[in-house]
Design a protein around this motif. Structure first.
Motif, PDB file in Angstrom:
ATOM      1  N   THR A 126      25.951 -34.066 -27.187  1.00 59.24           N
ATOM      2  CA  THR A 126      25.125 -33.382 -26.182  1.00 59.24           C
ATOM      3  C   THR A 126      23.817 -34.117 -25.949  1.00 59.24           C
ATOM      4  O   THR A 126      23.283 -34.795 -26.832  1.00 59.24           O
ATOM      5  N   VAL A 127      23.301 -33.957 -24.750  1.00 62.87           N
ATOM      6  CA  VAL A 127      21.943 -34.368 -24.396  1.00 62.87           C
ATOM      7  C   VAL A 127      21.312 -33.221 -23.625  1.00 62.87           C
ATOM      8  O   VAL A 127      21.903 -32.717 -22.659  1.00 62.87           O
ATOM      9  N   ALA A 128      20.127 -32.800 -24.033  1.00 58.50           N
ATOM     10  CA  ALA A 128      19.391 -31.744 -23.342  1.00 58.50           C
ATOM     11  C   ALA A 128      18.037 -32.303 -22.911  1.00 58.50           C
ATOM     12  O   ALA A 128      17.310 -32.867 -23.731  1.00 58.50           O
ATOM     13  N   THR A 129      17.690 -32.154 -21.643  1.00 54.47           N
ATOM     14  CA  THR A 129      16.437 -32.667 -21.099  1.00 54.47           C
ATOM     15  C   THR A 129      15.709 -31.539 -20.393  1.00 54.47           C
ATOM     16  O   THR A 129      16.284 -30.847 -19.550  1.00 54.47           O
ATOM     17  N   LEU A 130      14.427 -31.363 -20.728  1.00 58.35           N
ATOM     18  CA  LEU A 130      13.600 -30.293 -20.175  1.00 58.35           C
ATOM     19  C   LEU A 130      12.334 -30.892 -19.604  1.00 58.35           C
ATOM     20  O   LEU A 130      11.630 -31.643 -20.277  1.00 58.35           O
ATOM     21  N   GLY A 131      12.044 -30.564 -18.339  1.00 59.98           N
ATOM     22  CA  GLY A 131      10.805 -31.017 -17.726  1.00 59.98           C
ATOM     23  C   GLY A 131      11.057 -31.728 -16.414  1.00 59.98           C
ATOM     24  O   GLY A 131      12.117 -31.586 -15.791  1.00 59.98           O
ATOM     25  N   ARG A 132      10.081 -32.502 -15.969  1.00 61.65           N
ATOM     26  CA  ARG A 132      10.217 -33.288 -14.737  1.00 61.65           C
ATOM     27  C   ARG A 132      10.997 -34.552 -15.055  1.00 61.65           C
ATOM     28  O   ARG A 132      10.615 -35.314 -15.947  1.00 61.65           O
TER      29      ARG A 132
END
Length: 414
Positions: free
Chosen positions: A122-128
């Motif tokens: 998995t890869v989780a990315t939060l933000g701009r």
């Protein structure tokens, strides 16, 4: 981040991509910093204007990525676009409407600011962040413009099996190509930022090593955007479902795609239009590639422009570099195109021809020829030069005008 989020749907949707485990892990690269400078001279000759637009702009981009810690990392990236104070062009903000548009307003803002966690699957990315899906026909960064389009939200990716991967994307805000918000920024056709509540669902399956099937469902809500400046806000709110098949056999490559776009709840207009793509390519000895295709964005019935629209796409990459069809005409557009990419003298030469017609009614919009040549500058590592030309000839002055564009560009990346 200037966008304000007002989500009405919080149930996660899945955007699915064929991302093998090594590709997922590669997104969590090691620590580092980077610098990117891009100078561009752009000239636009457009019928109906007494003078050509002439723009000289410089984009400065700097960024840094932290070292991973238990799978977590952080990334920050800032842009500044500098233009001429006396520039002879309409940047959509300076009020110089006597000149054609060169959509590169000056200003500085945060291009990316995110936290990322990378696991085994998995890869989780939060933000701009950047979000580029498939060939960016529906969701992309429009990186050709000096201001890149980035997204505020959450992007989750899961490699379910070695042949199937899943993405979840929720977008609460869009930082558009029109630069940072200021007192002159407007809503409607070209806002600096748009808030909303968009959900992307995409699934891709590697049927065989050269063959991939992609299914997607994109629910796009853009509260501060409209099809045109005269249209009501919300007229771009839509739900698009489609299938894409792409692959290769020997020297041949192919792609086929079909999608249907309908209105989303809250859109004041009823939408129901189709997207069709058929493309065939052939690789020659020596690295040259020939391609020909047909792409159709359907028109819609009713008052106003209810045609198939792609507001989050990297639109400059499609339907000609003159950017005549950034907004699909009300009668839709059929694009029959052919072109080639050829290695030449250590660089890359591209040439494309487009023939445009209305999808409804069959009238001709015109033709376009595009040519570009890119080459690394000898003796300077990381420096690349580009010469690019686009020439559109209109058959329907009621819709569009003859347009010629020239770009000279130097880009340095370190």
């Amino acid at each position: 981040m200037t966008a304000q989020y007002r989500p009405r749907h919080v149930a996660p949707l899945l955007a699915l991509a064929v991302l093998p485990l090594p590709a997922l892990a590669a997104q969590d690269a090691g620590p580092g910093t980077w610098l990117d400078l891009r100078y561009r001279h752009e000239r636009v000759d457009q019928s109906g204007f007494g003078e050509d637009a002439v723009a000289n702009t410089l984009r400065l981009r700097v960024g840094a990525r932290s070292a991973p810690w238990h799978g977590w990392s952080a990334l920050a990236e800032a842009d500044a676009v500098l233009g001429q104070d006396d520039g002879r062009y309409n940047d959509t903000r300076n009020g110089r409407r006597a000149y054609p548009v060169v959509a590169d307003p000056a200003g500085a803002e945060i291009n990316q600011a995110l936290l990322r966690h990378a696991g085994t699957r998995t890869v989780a990315t939060l933000g701009r962040q950047r979000i580029n899906l498939d060939n960016q026909r529906f969701v992309g960064g429009s990186a050709w413009r000096q201001n890149e389009q980035t997204y505020d939200g959450v992007h989750l990716q899961l490699a379910a099996t070695p042949r199937l991967a899943l993405d979840y994307a929720w977008i609460g805000g869009v930082s558009t190509i029109f630069g940072p918000a200021d007192s002159s920024a407007s809503t409607g056709a070209n806002p600096s930022d748009s808030s909303g509540d968009s959900h992307l669902l995409r699934a891709a399956l590697q049927l065989a090593p050269p063959l991939r099937l992609v299914a997607y469902h994109y629910r796009v809500e853009l509260e501060d955007m409209a099809v045109t400046a005269a249209a009501p806000l919300g007229t771009l709110d839509s739900r698009t479902s489609g299938l894409r098949l792409e692959g290769s056999r020997g020297r041949w490559s192919y792609a086929g795609e079909y999608a249907r776009q309908r209105d989303l709840a809250g859109n004041p207009w009823r939408l129901d239009s189709r997207y069709v793509l058929a493309e065939l390519g052939y690789a020659l000895a020596g690295g040259s590639v020939l391609k020909a295709g047909y792409e159709s964005l359907g028109g819609g019935e009713g008052e106003g422009n209810r045609a198939f629209q792609t507001p989050l796409a990297t639109r400059h990459a499609f339907q000609g570099w003159a950017d005549v069809f950034l907004t699909t005409p009300a009668q839709g557009v059929d694009d029959r195109y052919a072109g080639a990419t050829v290695p030449l003298a250590g660089g890359s030469l591209q040439a494309w021809y487009h023939d445009f017609a209305a999808e409804r009614g069959g009238g001709s919009y015109g033709r376009e020829l595009d040519v570009s040549y890119a080459h690394a500058v000898p003796g300077v590592q990381g420096l690349t030069g580009l010469l690019k030309l686009a020439r559109y000839r209109s058959d329907d002055p009621a819709y569009s005008a003859d347009t010629g564009k020239l770009w000279l560009q130097l880009q340095y990346s370190y």
